[in-house]
Design a protein around this motif. Structure first.
Motif, short mmCIF file in Angstrom:
data_model
loop_
_atom_site.label_atom_id
_atom_site.label_comp_id
_atom_site.label_asym_id
_atom_site.label_seq_id
_atom_site.Cartn_x
_atom_site.Cartn_y
_atom_site.Cartn_z
N LEU A 25 10.82 97.82 24.24
CA LEU A 25 10.75 99.09 23.56
C LEU A 25 12.01 98.91 22.33
O LEU A 25 12.99 98.76 22.60
CB LEU A 25 11.36 100.28 24.57
CG LEU A 25 10.39 100.24 25.96
CD1 LEU A 25 11.03 100.97 27.05
CD2 LEU A 25 9.09 100.79 25.38
N PRO A 26 11.29 99.42 21.24
CA PRO A 26 12.26 99.02 20.03
C PRO A 26 13.00 100.19 19.75
O PRO A 26 12.77 100.99 18.86
CB PRO A 26 11.41 98.76 18.84
CG PRO A 26 10.06 99.44 19.18
CD PRO A 26 10.14 99.54 20.92
N VAL A 27 14.26 100.28 20.51
CA VAL A 27 15.03 101.74 20.49
C VAL A 27 16.45 101.22 20.03
O VAL A 27 17.54 101.99 19.84
CB VAL A 27 15.20 102.29 21.76
CG1 VAL A 27 14.04 102.81 22.30
CG2 VAL A 27 16.02 101.42 22.80
N ALA A 28 16.71 99.81 19.53
CA ALA A 28 18.18 99.36 19.11
C ALA A 28 18.03 98.78 17.73
O ALA A 28 18.03 97.62 17.61
CB ALA A 28 18.29 98.42 20.36
N PRO A 29 18.16 99.44 16.76
CA PRO A 29 18.44 98.97 15.35
C PRO A 29 19.56 98.30 14.88
O PRO A 29 19.60 97.36 13.93
CB PRO A 29 18.00 100.29 14.63
CG PRO A 29 18.64 101.50 15.44
CD PRO A 29 18.34 101.22 16.75
N ARG A 260 8.29 84.03 21.93
CA ARG A 260 9.02 84.69 21.04
C ARG A 260 8.29 85.83 20.42
O ARG A 260 8.13 86.01 19.15
CB ARG A 260 9.16 83.68 19.82
CG ARG A 260 9.64 82.27 20.03
CD ARG A 260 10.15 81.53 18.77
NE ARG A 260 8.83 80.68 18.21
CZ ARG A 260 8.72 79.82 17.56
NH1 ARG A 260 9.69 79.12 17.23
NH2 ARG A 260 7.45 79.33 17.14
N CYS A 261 8.34 86.90 21.34
CA CYS A 261 7.85 88.18 21.04
C CYS A 261 8.52 88.99 20.21
O CYS A 261 9.74 88.79 20.01
CB CYS A 261 7.48 88.79 22.29
SG CYS A 261 6.83 87.92 23.44
N ARG A 262 7.84 89.75 19.54
CA ARG A 262 8.26 90.77 18.72
C ARG A 262 9.11 91.76 19.49
O ARG A 262 9.08 92.01 20.82
CB ARG A 262 7.11 91.87 18.06
CG ARG A 262 6.32 90.96 16.94
CD ARG A 262 5.21 91.84 16.43
NE ARG A 262 5.61 93.14 16.22
CZ ARG A 262 5.56 93.36 14.88
NH1 ARG A 262 5.05 92.90 13.92
NH2 ARG A 262 5.94 94.78 14.30
N ALA A 263 10.05 92.73 19.00
CA ALA A 263 10.74 93.63 19.70
C ALA A 263 10.02 95.15 20.19
O ALA A 263 10.61 95.69 20.91
CB ALA A 263 12.10 94.18 18.79
N ASP A 264 8.64 94.85 19.68
CA ASP A 264 7.80 96.02 20.23
C ASP A 264 6.48 95.34 20.72
O ASP A 264 5.49 96.04 20.82
CB ASP A 264 7.47 96.91 18.92
CG ASP A 264 6.78 96.26 17.87
OD1 ASP A 264 6.66 94.93 17.87
OD2 ASP A 264 6.67 96.94 16.75
N ALA A 265 6.70 94.26 21.11
CA ALA A 265 5.50 93.58 22.11
C ALA A 265 5.03 94.29 23.24
O ALA A 265 5.93 94.94 24.04
CB ALA A 265 5.73 91.96 22.31
N MET A 276 2.64 97.78 19.48
CA MET A 276 1.77 98.88 19.90
C MET A 276 1.35 99.70 18.61
O MET A 276 0.43 100.48 18.55
CB MET A 276 2.70 99.90 20.68
CG MET A 276 2.99 99.22 21.97
SD MET A 276 1.49 98.93 22.77
CE MET A 276 1.21 100.63 23.35
N GLY A 277 1.78 99.23 17.34
CA GLY A 277 1.30 99.52 16.23
C GLY A 277 1.46 101.14 15.66
O GLY A 277 1.59 101.09 14.49
N ASP A 278 2.21 102.05 16.32
CA ASP A 278 2.40 103.21 15.68
C ASP A 278 3.71 103.26 14.96
O ASP A 278 4.65 102.51 15.30
CB ASP A 278 2.06 104.62 16.41
CG ASP A 278 2.87 104.45 17.77
OD1 ASP A 278 2.83 105.30 18.55
OD2 ASP A 278 3.78 103.54 17.69
N ALA A 279 3.72 104.11 13.77
CA ALA A 279 5.14 104.15 13.08
C ALA A 279 6.14 104.97 13.84
O ALA A 279 5.88 105.69 14.92
CB ALA A 279 4.67 104.77 11.75
N ASP A 280 7.30 104.79 13.01
CA ASP A 280 8.64 105.50 13.68
C ASP A 280 8.15 106.93 14.05
O ASP A 280 7.62 107.68 13.00
CB ASP A 280 9.49 105.47 12.68
CG ASP A 280 10.98 105.98 13.11
OD1 ASP A 280 11.87 105.98 12.35
OD2 ASP A 280 10.88 106.44 14.31
N ASP A 281 8.29 107.51 15.25
CA ASP A 281 8.13 108.76 15.73
C ASP A 281 9.28 109.39 16.04
O ASP A 281 9.13 110.33 16.93
CB ASP A 281 6.78 108.78 16.66
CG ASP A 281 7.07 108.17 17.62
OD1 ASP A 281 5.99 107.85 18.59
OD2 ASP A 281 8.10 107.21 17.73
N GLY A 282 10.27 109.15 15.63
CA GLY A 282 11.52 109.68 16.10
C GLY A 282 12.64 109.67 15.50
O GLY A 282 13.94 109.99 15.99
N GLY A 283 12.94 109.00 14.15
CA GLY A 283 14.12 108.93 13.50
C GLY A 283 14.56 107.52 13.73
O GLY A 283 14.53 106.82 14.79
#
Ligand code: SF4
Ligand code: SF4
Length: 307
Positions: A25-29, A260-265, A276-283
């Protein structure tokens, strides 16, 4: 000693890797360290191949992502946070995500990967939220060596460079690992092998991890990212990686199946569900805006690590 790997976590057990999946879950920029090999436009090299993360999610969007990932791959047993920055440099968003995902999907294991700088401050929170699996990336235990990898360490409002920064990071990583083990978390250590910098250091990292109670050591070959300060570093050969793994101290358990997976694997490891492919949907800053309905989570408003 850290608990043994369980049979249904694909990253902690090679036997589980082909049968069970994970969703990141890529929630940590944000990040609080600057590694010489990292380009912030890319996923964290500590955990990921350098593909661009499709988008940072809010905690609420992360819950939706888990839902969809489970529909696509029912064999997913783990929800993890591994970037694209450092999870504990984004505590509001990360703790809220863990809270939401843990209550909505109680059968999933919660998992987190960190550079360890803020780990001592958050071990208790993670345990109380049900996070059972933890990875700390440690590339050195000797500040002189660490200083060749960590260009800056931002801690408590101070920017530390050179050996001072590396030394502070190492000290916090080891304290955090020991605290996590003491609280019953199953832990592993990832080490990015930078052949001309830390090849001789990996055994020392493993020895320090063992002393902290951690046996699983995941030696990850460097993937140089062109354009960043360490972009010219050479990656290790397969033989060099294997030599380093074979030379780990007695008691250490080398892992060899990390992808060595992506942060959204999402999906099975290496199973073609890299993103999972979809774009930023929350800021971009997932911690600040809650769910849009005024509901304040238990972790809203936590202090934020100065960047
Ligand atoms: Fe990049 Fe990860 Fe290092 Fe942060 S900890 S600088 S995100 S590689
Ligand atoms: Fe597991 Fe390695 Fe992928 Fe992380 S990067 S999810 S440890 S296989």
């Amino acid at each position: 000693m850290s608990a043994h790997p369980v049979a249904d976590h694909p990253c902690f057990s090679a036997a589980a890797a082909g049968r069970f999946g994970r969703v990141h879950l890529p929630v940590a920029p944000q990040c609080n360290v600057t590694c010489s090999y990292c380009d912030r436009r890319y996923d964290c090299l500590n955990e990921a191949r350098p593909g661009v993360c499709a988008g940072v999610l809010t905690p609420e969007a992360a819950v939706d992502r888990v839902e969809r990932a489970l529909e696509a791959t029912p064999a997913i047993t783990v929800a993890g946070i591994a970037g694209p920055g450092d999870p504990l440099a984004n505590p509001d968003a990360v703790l809220r995500t863990l809270e939401l995902v843990g209550s909505r999907f109680p059968r999933l294991h919660l998992c987190l990967s960190t550079n360890g700088l803020m780990l001592p401050d958050y071990v208790a929170d993670l345990v109380s939220l049900g996070v059972r699996f933890l990875t700390v990336t440690m590339n050195a235990v000797t500040p002189r060596v660490g200083a060749q990898i960590y260009r800056e360490v931002r801690w408590n409002g101070t920017v530390l460079g050179g050996e001072a920064g590396a030394g502070r990071l190492i000290e916090r990583q080891l304290a955090g690992l020991a605290a996590a083990v003491a609280r019953g978390m199953t832990c592993k250590v990832n080490t990015v092998l930078v052949p001309d910098v830390n090849a001789a250091e990996v055994g020392l990292v493993a020895a320090a991890a063992l002393q902290a109670g951690v046996r699983l050591i995941n030696v990850i070959p460097l993937l140089p990212v062109p354009g960043c300060p360490g972009g010219g570093l050479r990656p290790p050969t397969a033989a060099e990686v294997e030599r380093v793994r074979a030379a780990l101290p007695a008691g250490a358990i080398p892992l060899r199946h990390c992808r060595r997976c992506r942060a959204d694997a999402a999906g099975l490891l290496g199973g073609g569900h890299g993103c999972m492919g979809d774009a930023d949907d929350g800021g971009r800053d997932g911690g600040g805006d809650g769910d849009g309905g005024g509901r304040q989570g238990r972790w809203q408003g936590r202090r934020r690590q100065p960047q």
